[in-house]
Design a protein around this motif. Structure first.
Motif, PDB file in Angstrom:
ATOM      1  N   ASP A  41       0.807  -1.222   0.000  1.00 15.47           N
ATOM      2  CA  ASP A  41       0.000   0.000   0.000  1.00 15.47           C
ATOM      3  C   ASP A  41       0.844   1.277   0.000  1.00 15.47           C
ATOM      4  OD1 ASP A  41       1.008  -0.121   2.547  1.00 15.47           O
ATOM      5  OD2 ASP A  41      -0.920   0.144   3.564  1.00 15.47           O
ATOM      6  N   GLY A  42       2.156   1.143  -0.154  1.00 21.68           N
ATOM      7  CA  GLY A  42       3.038   2.300  -0.207  1.00 21.68           C
ATOM      8  C   GLY A  42       3.632   2.693   1.127  1.00 21.68           C
ATOM      9  N   SER A  43       3.187   2.064   2.215  1.00 21.70           N
ATOM     10  CA  SER A  43       3.781   2.349   3.524  1.00 21.70           C
ATOM     11  C   SER A  43       5.096   1.577   3.664  1.00 21.70           C
ATOM     12  CB  SER A  43       2.808   1.978   4.643  1.00 21.70           C
ATOM     13  OG  SER A  43       2.530   0.594   4.616  1.00 21.70           O
ATOM     14  N   ASP A  44       5.896   1.969   4.635  1.00 22.26           N
ATOM     15  CA  ASP A  44       7.218   1.359   4.821  1.00 22.26           C
ATOM     16  C   ASP A  44       7.343   0.698   6.181  1.00 22.26           C
ATOM     17  OD1 ASP A  44       8.130   2.260   2.347  1.00 22.26           O
ATOM     18  OD2 ASP A  44       8.863   4.141   3.178  1.00 22.26           O
ATOM     19  N   VAL A  45       8.171  -0.333   6.222  1.00 27.97           N
ATOM     20  CA  VAL A  45       8.623  -0.942   7.470  1.00 27.97           C
ATOM     21  C   VAL A  45      10.105  -0.633   7.554  1.00 27.97           C
ATOM     22  CG1 VAL A  45       9.004  -3.109   8.706  1.00 27.97           C
ATOM     23  CG2 VAL A  45       6.916  -2.793   7.379  1.00 27.97           C
ATOM     24  N   GLY A  46      10.533  -0.034   8.635  1.00 30.04           N
ATOM     25  CA  GLY A  46      11.939   0.338   8.771  1.00 30.04           C
ATOM     26  C   GLY A  46      12.115   1.821   8.595  1.00 30.04           C
ATOM     27  N   PRO A  47      13.306   2.288   8.449  1.00 27.68           N
ATOM     28  CA  PRO A  47      14.539   1.585   8.090  1.00 27.68           C
ATOM     29  C   PRO A  47      15.203   0.911   9.292  1.00 27.68           C
ATOM     30  CG  PRO A  47      14.940   3.940   8.165  1.00 27.68           C
ATOM     31  CD  PRO A  47      13.486   3.735   8.471  1.00 27.68           C
ATOM     32  N   PHE A  48      15.933  -0.165   8.981  1.00 26.80           N
ATOM     33  CA  PHE A  48      16.713  -0.925   9.938  1.00 26.80           C
ATOM     34  C   PHE A  48      18.131  -1.051   9.397  1.00 26.80           C
ATOM     35  CE2 PHE A  48      12.394  -2.851  10.064  1.00 26.80           C
ATOM     36  CZ  PHE A  48      12.015  -2.385  11.307  1.00 26.80           C
ATOM     37  N   GLN A  49      19.070  -1.232  10.287  1.00 23.28           N
ATOM     38  CA  GLN A  49      20.465  -1.422   9.865  1.00 23.28           C
ATOM     39  C   GLN A  49      20.821  -2.905   9.972  1.00 23.28           C
ATOM     40  OE1 GLN A  49      22.871   1.278  12.181  1.00 23.28           O
ATOM     41  NE2 GLN A  49      22.456   2.941  10.760  1.00 23.28           N
ATOM     42  N   TYR A  50      21.484  -3.400   8.937  1.00 19.46           N
ATOM     43  CA  TYR A  50      21.867  -4.804   8.858  1.00 19.46           C
ATOM     44  C   TYR A  50      23.335  -4.927   8.504  1.00 19.46           C
ATOM     45  CZ  TYR A  50      16.895  -5.872   8.693  1.00 19.46           C
ATOM     46  OH  TYR A  50      15.570  -5.968   8.979  1.00 19.46           O
ATOM     47  N   SER A  51      23.901  -6.016   8.926  1.00 24.10           N
ATOM     48  CA  SER A  51      25.258  -6.373   8.522  1.00 24.10           C
ATOM     49  C   SER A  51      25.208  -6.827   7.062  1.00 24.10           C
ATOM     50  CB  SER A  51      25.764  -7.516   9.406  1.00 24.10           C
ATOM     51  OG  SER A  51      26.866  -8.141   8.822  1.00 24.10           O
ATOM     52  N   PRO A  52      26.259  -6.573   6.274  1.00 18.97           N
ATOM     53  CA  PRO A  52      26.277  -7.063   4.883  1.00 18.97           C
ATOM     54  C   PRO A  52      26.216  -8.586   4.790  1.00 18.97           C
ATOM     55  CG  PRO A  52      27.952  -5.386   5.189  1.00 18.97           C
ATOM     56  CD  PRO A  52      27.388  -5.699   6.555  1.00 18.97           C
ATOM     57  N   THR A  53      26.482  -9.287   5.896  1.00 18.26           N
ATOM     58  CA  THR A  53      26.435 -10.748   5.888  1.00 18.26           C
ATOM     59  C   THR A  53      25.060 -11.298   6.271  1.00 18.26           C
ATOM     60  OG1 THR A  53      27.236 -10.831   8.169  1.00 18.26           O
ATOM     61  CG2 THR A  53      28.899 -10.946   6.418  1.00 18.26           C
ATOM     62  N   ALA A  54      24.108 -10.435   6.607  1.00 25.28           N
ATOM     63  CA  ALA A  54      22.750 -10.877   6.928  1.00 25.28           C
ATOM     64  C   ALA A  54      22.109 -11.477   5.678  1.00 25.28           C
ATOM     65  CB  ALA A  54      21.913  -9.708   7.447  1.00 25.28           C
ATOM     66  N   THR A  55      21.346 -12.551   5.862  1.00 27.27           N
ATOM     67  CA  THR A  55      20.720 -13.219   4.722  1.00 27.27           C
ATOM     68  C   THR A  55      19.317 -12.673   4.465  1.00 27.27           C
ATOM     69  OG1 THR A  55      19.763 -14.975   6.081  1.00 27.27           O
ATOM     70  CG2 THR A  55      21.992 -15.360   5.176  1.00 27.27           C
ATOM     71  N   VAL A  56      18.816 -12.940   3.279  1.00 22.22           N
ATOM     72  CA  VAL A  56      17.470 -12.534   2.903  1.00 22.22           C
ATOM     73  C   VAL A  56      16.450 -13.195   3.833  1.00 22.22           C
ATOM     74  CG1 VAL A  56      15.740 -12.648   1.054  1.00 22.22           C
ATOM     75  CG2 VAL A  56      18.109 -12.058   0.513  1.00 22.22           C
ATOM     76  N   SER A  57      16.701 -14.426   4.260  1.00 27.52           N
ATOM     77  CA  SER A  57      15.810 -15.099   5.205  1.00 27.52           C
ATOM     78  C   SER A  57      15.695 -14.319   6.504  1.00 27.52           C
ATOM     79  CB  SER A  57      16.312 -16.513   5.510  1.00 27.52           C
ATOM     80  OG  SER A  57      16.292 -17.296   4.367  1.00 27.52           O
ATOM     81  N   MET A  58      16.814 -13.787   6.980  1.00 32.50           N
ATOM     82  CA  MET A  58      16.802 -12.988   8.200  1.00 32.50           C
ATOM     83  C   MET A  58      15.978 -11.715   8.008  1.00 32.50           C
ATOM     84  SD  MET A  58      20.811 -13.511   9.194  1.00 32.50           S
ATOM     85  CE  MET A  58      20.855 -12.334  10.525  1.00 32.50           C
ATOM     86  N   LEU A  59      16.085 -11.099   6.840  1.00 35.73           N
ATOM     87  CA  LEU A  59      15.301  -9.896   6.543  1.00 35.73           C
ATOM     88  C   LEU A  59      13.813 -10.208   6.568  1.00 35.73           C
ATOM     89  CD1 LEU A  59      17.293  -8.402   3.510  1.00 35.73           C
ATOM     90  CD2 LEU A  59      17.617  -7.933   5.933  1.00 35.73           C
ATOM     91  N   LYS A  60      13.435 -11.320   5.961  1.00 40.07           N
ATOM     92  CA  LYS A  60      12.031 -11.706   5.909  1.00 40.07           C
ATOM     93  C   LYS A  60      11.469 -11.960   7.309  1.00 40.07           C
ATOM     94  CE  LYS A  60      12.000 -13.790   1.308  1.00 40.07           C
ATOM     95  NZ  LYS A  60      11.741 -15.044   0.578  1.00 40.07           N
ATOM     96  N   GLU A  61      12.246 -12.614   8.159  1.00 46.17           N
ATOM     97  CA  GLU A  61      11.805 -12.862   9.535  1.00 46.17           C
ATOM     98  C   GLU A  61      11.562 -11.539  10.259  1.00 46.17           C
ATOM     99  OE1 GLU A  61      10.984 -15.679  11.061  1.00 46.17           O
ATOM    100  OE2 GLU A  61      11.489 -16.912   9.333  1.00 46.17           O
ATOM    101  N   ARG A  62      12.431 -10.578  10.054  1.00 41.24           N
ATOM    102  CA  ARG A  62      12.284  -9.274  10.705  1.00 41.24           C
ATOM    103  C   ARG A  62      11.042  -8.559  10.188  1.00 41.24           C
ATOM    104  NH1 ARG A  62      16.001  -5.211  12.915  1.00 41.24           N
ATOM    105  NH2 ARG A  62      14.607  -3.710  13.871  1.00 41.24           N
ATOM    106  N   ILE A  63      10.785  -8.649   8.895  1.00 36.38           N
ATOM    107  CA  ILE A  63       9.611  -8.005   8.311  1.00 36.38           C
ATOM    108  C   ILE A  63       8.330  -8.586   8.916  1.00 36.38           C
ATOM    109  CG2 ILE A  63       8.274  -7.687   6.182  1.00 36.38           C
ATOM    110  CD1 ILE A  63      11.019  -7.662   4.715  1.00 36.38           C
ATOM    111  N   VAL A  64       8.265  -9.914   9.030  1.00 37.66           N
ATOM    112  CA  VAL A  64       7.083 -10.554   9.604  1.00 37.66           C
ATOM    113  C   VAL A  64       6.885 -10.100  11.050  1.00 37.66           C
ATOM    114  CG1 VAL A  64       6.094 -12.775  10.310  1.00 37.66           C
ATOM    115  CG2 VAL A  64       7.122 -12.539   8.057  1.00 37.66           C
ATOM    116  N   SER A  65       7.966 -10.007  11.810  1.00 35.22           N
ATOM    117  CA  SER A  65       7.848  -9.602  13.216  1.00 35.22           C
ATOM    118  C   SER A  65       7.479  -8.127  13.369  1.00 35.22           C
ATOM    119  CB  SER A  65       9.139  -9.905  13.973  1.00 35.22           C
ATOM    120  OG  SER A  65      10.183  -9.063  13.546  1.00 35.22           O
TER     121      SER A  65
END
Length: 119
Positions: free
Chosen positions: A15-39
């Protein structure tokens, strides 16, 4: 890890809204990002993912794979200093949840009706 090595990401919802911004390590995986988004998913949304597998992340026009790291997903133009990278979030329920509904429809006998009128 030094703060300048962290990558700042925000996630744009349907809908155009945002979650974040958050800071991540360059070694963080896409799976970790998805878990954070769900939470962090806003509770007032009509569409809510039930798990991380219901989410697809898109960056620079590409769907990101779960095993890739943030560093591997960055587009070359994202190397600007202190830039926030926006990734798009698509909620798509996993196909295993949709299959039982299709089977119910397929089990129902199909009837064809034909009528002829001779005058």
């Amino acid at each position: 890890m030094p703060e300048e090595d962290l990558v700042e990401l925000k996630f744009r919802l349907y809908d155009g809204s945002d979650v974040g911004p958050f800071q991540y390590s360059p070694t963080a995986t896409v799976s970790m990002l998805k878990e954070r988004i769900v939470s962090e998913w806003p509770k007032d949304k009509k569409i809510v993912p039930k798990s991380a597998s219901d989410i697809k992340l898109i960056n620079a026009g590409k769907i990101l794979e779960n095993g890739k790291t943030v560093a591997q997903c960055k587009a070359p133009f994202d190397d600007l200093p202190k830039s926030v990278i926006t990734m798009h979030v698509v909620v798509q329920p996993s196909p295993t949840k949709a299959r039982p509904e299709k089977k119910i429809e397929e089990e129902a006998p199909q009837r064809s009706f034909c009528s002829c009128t001779i005058m």
